[in-house]
Motif scaffolding. Sequence first.
Motif, PDB file in Angstrom:
ATOM      1  N   LEU A  12     -13.004 -39.633  -5.527  1.00  0.00           N
ATOM      2  CA  LEU A  12     -11.854 -39.669  -4.622  1.00  0.00           C
ATOM      3  C   LEU A  12     -12.355 -39.535  -3.203  1.00  0.00           C
ATOM      4  N   ARG A  13     -11.783 -40.290  -2.328  1.00  0.00           N
ATOM      5  CA  ARG A  13     -12.159 -40.214  -0.910  1.00  0.00           C
ATOM      6  C   ARG A  13     -11.060 -39.524  -0.132  1.00  0.00           C
ATOM      7  N   PHE A  14     -11.469 -38.918   0.962  1.00  0.00           N
ATOM      8  CA  PHE A  14     -10.516 -38.311   1.901  1.00  0.00           C
ATOM      9  C   PHE A  14     -11.116 -38.423   3.287  1.00  0.00           C
ATOM     10  N   ARG A  15     -10.258 -38.401   4.288  1.00  0.00           N
ATOM     11  CA  ARG A  15     -10.735 -38.541   5.666  1.00  0.00           C
ATOM     12  C   ARG A  15     -11.492 -37.280   6.086  1.00  0.00           C
ATOM     13  N   ALA A  16     -12.629 -37.483   6.716  1.00  0.00           N
ATOM     14  CA  ALA A  16     -13.442 -36.365   7.204  1.00  0.00           C
ATOM     15  C   ALA A  16     -12.644 -35.534   8.193  1.00  0.00           C
ATOM     16  N   ALA A  17     -12.834 -34.241   8.124  1.00  0.00           N
ATOM     17  CA  ALA A  17     -12.192 -33.278   9.033  1.00  0.00           C
ATOM     18  C   ALA A  17     -10.664 -33.337   8.948  1.00  0.00           C
ATOM     19  N   ASP A  18     -10.144 -33.707   7.781  1.00  0.00           N
ATOM     20  CA  ASP A  18      -8.696 -33.784   7.588  1.00  0.00           C
ATOM     21  C   ASP A  18      -8.327 -32.939   6.373  1.00  0.00           C
ATOM     22  N   PRO A  19      -8.048 -31.658   6.601  1.00  0.00           N
ATOM     23  CA  PRO A  19      -7.743 -30.763   5.479  1.00  0.00           C
ATOM     24  C   PRO A  19      -6.550 -31.222   4.641  1.00  0.00           C
ATOM     25  N   ALA A  20      -5.558 -31.812   5.275  1.00  0.00           N
ATOM     26  CA  ALA A  20      -4.389 -32.273   4.531  1.00  0.00           C
ATOM     27  C   ALA A  20      -4.759 -33.409   3.586  1.00  0.00           C
ATOM     28  N   ASP A  21      -5.623 -34.320   4.033  1.00  0.00           N
ATOM     29  CA  ASP A  21      -6.037 -35.420   3.176  1.00  0.00           C
ATOM     30  C   ASP A  21      -6.884 -34.897   2.015  1.00  0.00           C
ATOM     31  N   LEU A  22      -7.740 -33.925   2.278  1.00  0.00           N
ATOM     32  CA  LEU A  22      -8.525 -33.293   1.218  1.00  0.00           C
ATOM     33  C   LEU A  22      -7.591 -32.611   0.218  1.00  0.00           C
ATOM     34  N   ALA A  23      -6.603 -31.901   0.708  1.00  0.00           N
ATOM     35  CA  ALA A  23      -5.645 -31.223  -0.174  1.00  0.00           C
ATOM     36  C   ALA A  23      -4.908 -32.237  -1.044  1.00  0.00           C
ATOM     37  N   ASN A  24      -4.552 -33.375  -0.474  1.00  0.00           N
ATOM     38  CA  ASN A  24      -3.892 -34.418  -1.266  1.00  0.00           C
ATOM     39  C   ASN A  24      -4.811 -34.934  -2.372  1.00  0.00           C
ATOM     40  N   ALA A  25      -6.071 -35.162  -2.030  1.00  0.00           N
ATOM     41  CA  ALA A  25      -7.026 -35.641  -3.041  1.00  0.00           C
ATOM     42  C   ALA A  25      -7.190 -34.610  -4.150  1.00  0.00           C
ATOM     43  N   LEU A  26      -7.357 -33.352  -3.785  1.00  0.00           N
ATOM     44  CA  LEU A  26      -7.521 -32.304  -4.790  1.00  0.00           C
ATOM     45  C   LEU A  26      -6.248 -32.111  -5.609  1.00  0.00           C
ATOM     46  N   GLY A  27      -5.104 -32.299  -4.970  1.00  0.00           N
ATOM     47  CA  GLY A  27      -3.829 -32.182  -5.664  1.00  0.00           C
ATOM     48  C   GLY A  27      -3.687 -33.170  -6.799  1.00  0.00           C
ATOM     49  N   ARG A  28      -4.377 -34.290  -6.687  1.00  0.00           N
ATOM     50  CA  ARG A  28      -4.312 -35.293  -7.761  1.00  0.00           C
ATOM     51  C   ARG A  28      -4.824 -34.727  -9.076  1.00  0.00           C
ATOM     52  N   PHE A  29      -5.760 -33.783  -9.017  1.00  0.00           N
ATOM     53  CA  PHE A  29      -6.276 -33.189 -10.255  1.00  0.00           C
ATOM     54  C   PHE A  29      -5.198 -32.370 -10.963  1.00  0.00           C
ATOM     55  N   LEU A  30      -4.282 -31.784 -10.197  1.00  0.00           N
ATOM     56  CA  LEU A  30      -3.169 -31.052 -10.801  1.00  0.00           C
ATOM     57  C   LEU A  30      -2.120 -32.011 -11.339  1.00  0.00           C
ATOM     58  N   GLU A  31      -1.889 -33.081 -10.615  1.00  0.00           N
ATOM     59  CA  GLU A  31      -0.872 -34.059 -10.999  1.00  0.00           C
ATOM     60  C   GLU A  31      -1.323 -34.956 -12.150  1.00  0.00           C
ATOM     61  N   GLU A  32      -2.630 -35.179 -12.244  1.00  0.00           N
ATOM     62  CA  GLU A  32      -3.193 -36.076 -13.257  1.00  0.00           C
ATOM     63  C   GLU A  32      -4.267 -35.328 -14.049  1.00  0.00           C
ATOM     64  N   PRO A  33      -3.853 -34.579 -15.073  1.00  0.00           N
ATOM     65  CA  PRO A  33      -4.807 -33.734 -15.809  1.00  0.00           C
ATOM     66  C   PRO A  33      -6.022 -34.474 -16.366  1.00  0.00           C
ATOM     67  N   ASP A  34      -5.906 -35.777 -16.619  1.00  0.00           N
ATOM     68  CA  ASP A  34      -7.038 -36.535 -17.165  1.00  0.00           C
ATOM     69  C   ASP A  34      -7.875 -37.219 -16.091  1.00  0.00           C
ATOM     70  N   LEU A  35      -7.586 -36.944 -14.828  1.00  0.00           N
ATOM     71  CA  LEU A  35      -8.274 -37.630 -13.729  1.00  0.00           C
ATOM     72  C   LEU A  35      -9.785 -37.410 -13.761  1.00  0.00           C
TER      73      LEU A  35
END
Length: 68
Positions: A12-35
């Motif tokens: 998964l990619r996220f924009r550098a120095a963008d905590p919100a984008d990182l949080a969105n990427a990490l959130g996918r692991f909660l939303e998609e248990p098989d990710l």
Amino acid sequence: MAELGRDGIDGLRFRAADPADLANALGRFLEEPDLAERLARNLPQFKAIDKHARDIEDLYHRLACGLR
């Protein structure tokens, strides 16, 4: 290191120095248990270190001898 991963395929990619984008990427692991399992299935196969070393040695030998 964007060149080492394909977004949504083997990482998964996220924009550098963008905590919100990182949080969105990490959130996918909660939303998609098989990710994690899906991403892991698509990881590229890397050479073993001894195979890589032999290939590099062969390359240097061919270059030193003027071979292609």
